[in-house]
Design a protein around this motif. Structure first.
Motif, PDB file in Angstrom:
ATOM      1  N   GLY A  25      36.289  39.097  44.598  1.00 29.68           N
ATOM      2  CA  GLY A  25      35.979  40.490  44.359  1.00 29.68           C
ATOM      3  C   GLY A  25      34.885  41.062  45.239  1.00 29.68           C
ATOM      4  O   GLY A  25      33.780  40.542  45.268  1.00 29.68           O
ATOM      5  N   CYS A  26      35.250  42.127  45.953  1.00 39.09           N
ATOM      6  CA  CYS A  26      34.246  42.837  46.744  1.00 39.09           C
ATOM      7  C   CYS A  26      34.737  44.250  47.007  1.00 39.09           C
ATOM      8  O   CYS A  26      35.798  44.450  47.613  1.00 39.09           O
ATOM      9  CB  CYS A  26      33.978  42.131  48.060  1.00 39.09           C
ATOM     10  SG  CYS A  26      32.607  42.895  48.964  1.00 39.09           S
ATOM     11  N   ALA A  27      33.958  45.210  46.570  1.00 36.06           N
ATOM     12  CA  ALA A  27      34.292  46.619  46.804  1.00 36.06           C
ATOM     13  C   ALA A  27      33.636  47.140  48.082  1.00 36.06           C
ATOM     14  O   ALA A  27      33.910  48.265  48.490  1.00 36.06           O
ATOM     15  CB  ALA A  27      33.868  47.468  45.608  1.00 36.06           C
ATOM     16  N   PHE A  41      39.688  41.263  43.327  1.00 35.94           N
ATOM     17  CA  PHE A  41      38.992  40.754  42.152  1.00 35.94           C
ATOM     18  C   PHE A  41      39.861  39.796  41.334  1.00 35.94           C
ATOM     19  O   PHE A  41      39.347  39.053  40.506  1.00 35.94           O
ATOM     20  CB  PHE A  41      38.500  41.911  41.271  1.00 35.94           C
ATOM     21  CG  PHE A  41      37.321  42.631  41.858  1.00 35.94           C
ATOM     22  CD1 PHE A  41      36.025  42.259  41.530  1.00 35.94           C
ATOM     23  CD2 PHE A  41      37.500  43.675  42.755  1.00 35.94           C
ATOM     24  CE1 PHE A  41      34.931  42.905  42.068  1.00 35.94           C
ATOM     25  CE2 PHE A  41      36.406  44.322  43.311  1.00 35.94           C
ATOM     26  CZ  PHE A  41      35.123  43.943  42.969  1.00 35.94           C
ATOM     27  N   LYS A  42      41.164  39.789  41.582  1.00 38.82           N
ATOM     28  CA  LYS A  42      42.068  38.896  40.865  1.00 38.82           C
ATOM     29  C   LYS A  42      42.462  37.676  41.694  1.00 38.82           C
ATOM     30  O   LYS A  42      43.228  36.829  41.236  1.00 38.82           O
ATOM     31  CB  LYS A  42      43.330  39.652  40.445  1.00 38.82           C
ATOM     32  CG  LYS A  42      43.034  40.751  39.441  1.00 38.82           C
ATOM     33  CD  LYS A  42      44.287  41.516  39.081  1.00 38.82           C
ATOM     34  CE  LYS A  42      43.943  42.648  38.122  1.00 38.82           C
ATOM     35  NZ  LYS A  42      45.078  43.521  37.871  1.00 38.82           N
ATOM     36  N   ALA A  43      41.930  37.555  42.899  1.00 40.01           N
ATOM     37  CA  ALA A  43      42.267  36.421  43.774  1.00 40.01           C
ATOM     38  C   ALA A  43      41.704  35.126  43.187  1.00 40.01           C
ATOM     39  O   ALA A  43      40.808  35.141  42.343  1.00 40.01           O
ATOM     40  CB  ALA A  43      41.705  36.662  45.172  1.00 40.01           C
ATOM     41  N   SER A  66      28.907  32.870  47.834  1.00 42.75           N
ATOM     42  CA  SER A  66      29.427  33.816  48.815  1.00 42.75           C
ATOM     43  C   SER A  66      30.629  34.507  48.200  1.00 42.75           C
ATOM     44  O   SER A  66      30.842  34.457  46.995  1.00 42.75           O
ATOM     45  CB  SER A  66      29.780  33.068  50.110  1.00 42.75           C
ATOM     46  OG  SER A  66      30.037  33.964  51.165  1.00 42.75           O
ATOM     47  N   GLY A  67      31.415  35.122  49.016  1.00 46.08           N
ATOM     48  CA  GLY A  67      32.584  35.794  48.469  1.00 46.08           C
ATOM     49  C   GLY A  67      33.370  36.463  49.557  1.00 46.08           C
ATOM     50  O   GLY A  67      33.277  36.076  50.710  1.00 46.08           O
ATOM     51  N   GLY A  68      33.923  37.547  49.047  1.00 46.05           N
ATOM     52  CA  GLY A  68      33.625  38.445  47.973  1.00 46.05           C
ATOM     53  C   GLY A  68      32.136  38.735  47.913  1.00 46.05           C
ATOM     54  O   GLY A  68      31.388  38.575  48.853  1.00 46.05           O
ATOM     55  N   ASP A  69      31.728  39.189  46.765  1.00 42.86           N
ATOM     56  CA  ASP A  69      30.299  39.411  46.522  1.00 42.86           C
ATOM     57  C   ASP A  69      29.964  38.862  45.149  1.00 42.86           C
ATOM     58  O   ASP A  69      30.438  39.388  44.136  1.00 42.86           O
ATOM     59  CB  ASP A  69      29.946  40.890  46.612  1.00 42.86           C
ATOM     60  CG  ASP A  69      28.464  41.125  46.687  1.00 42.86           C
ATOM     61  OD1 ASP A  69      27.710  40.470  45.932  1.00 42.86           O
ATOM     62  OD2 ASP A  69      28.032  41.960  47.499  1.00 42.86           O
TER      63      ASP A  69
END
Length: 160
Positions: A25-27, A41-43, A66-69
């Protein structure tokens, strides 16, 4: 917690060998992001604190979020971070948020006491520099979180 990947023994996400957990999840969706597969966000899959701690103990490395966020899952990650610190491990955390944004958020700021070094700020492709250590663009800071909280102003992490 929703996790896309775990990489053990990496040396690119902080000093020494580390276990890096890539949260989903990262916007921010920074153009040129190194991990766009983590934006959803569903990965990935749901993992429990116990599953992640067992993995960390088995590999015995310090940890990087890390990420994503990770700060999008701050509420869920706090328990994990606390248990990692009880193991005596350091925690680095990469985020597209700035330290100031995190500090101003009642939910996100609860994670700060567990983080040793915060790599903050969005990746900005125009400021990309492959010579930078542990960050992708020159706007991103390597922040010594305990020293910064104690001093009341940003203190750069002393890496060497």
């Amino acid at each position: 917690m929703r996790v896309v990947d775990i990489v053990d023994g990496t040396s690119v996400d902080g000093p020494g060998l580390r276990t890096t957990i890539y949260f989903a999840g990262c916007a921010h969706r920074c153009p040129g992001c190194h991990n766009p597969q983590t934006w959803d966000f569903k990965a990935g899959k749901d993992l429990t604190v116990k599953e992640l701690i067992d993995h960390i103990v088995e590999n015995d490395f310090d940890v990087t979020f890390s990420g994503g966020d990770p700060f999008y899952q701050a509420k869920d990650i706090i328990e994990l971070a606390g248990q990692i610190k009880l193991l005596g491990k350091t925690i680095w955390c990469y985020t597209g948020f700035t330290f100031e944004e995190i500090s101003a958020s009642p939910e996100m700021s609860r994670m700060l006491p567990y983080i040793d070094v915060l790599v903050d700020g969005p990746f900005i492709q125009a400021k990309h520099d492959p010579e930078l250590i542990f960050r992708g663009s020159s706007n991103q800071r390597l922040i010594d979180v305990p020293a910064t909280v104690a001093a009341g102003h940003i203190i750069d992490a002393d890496l060497f």
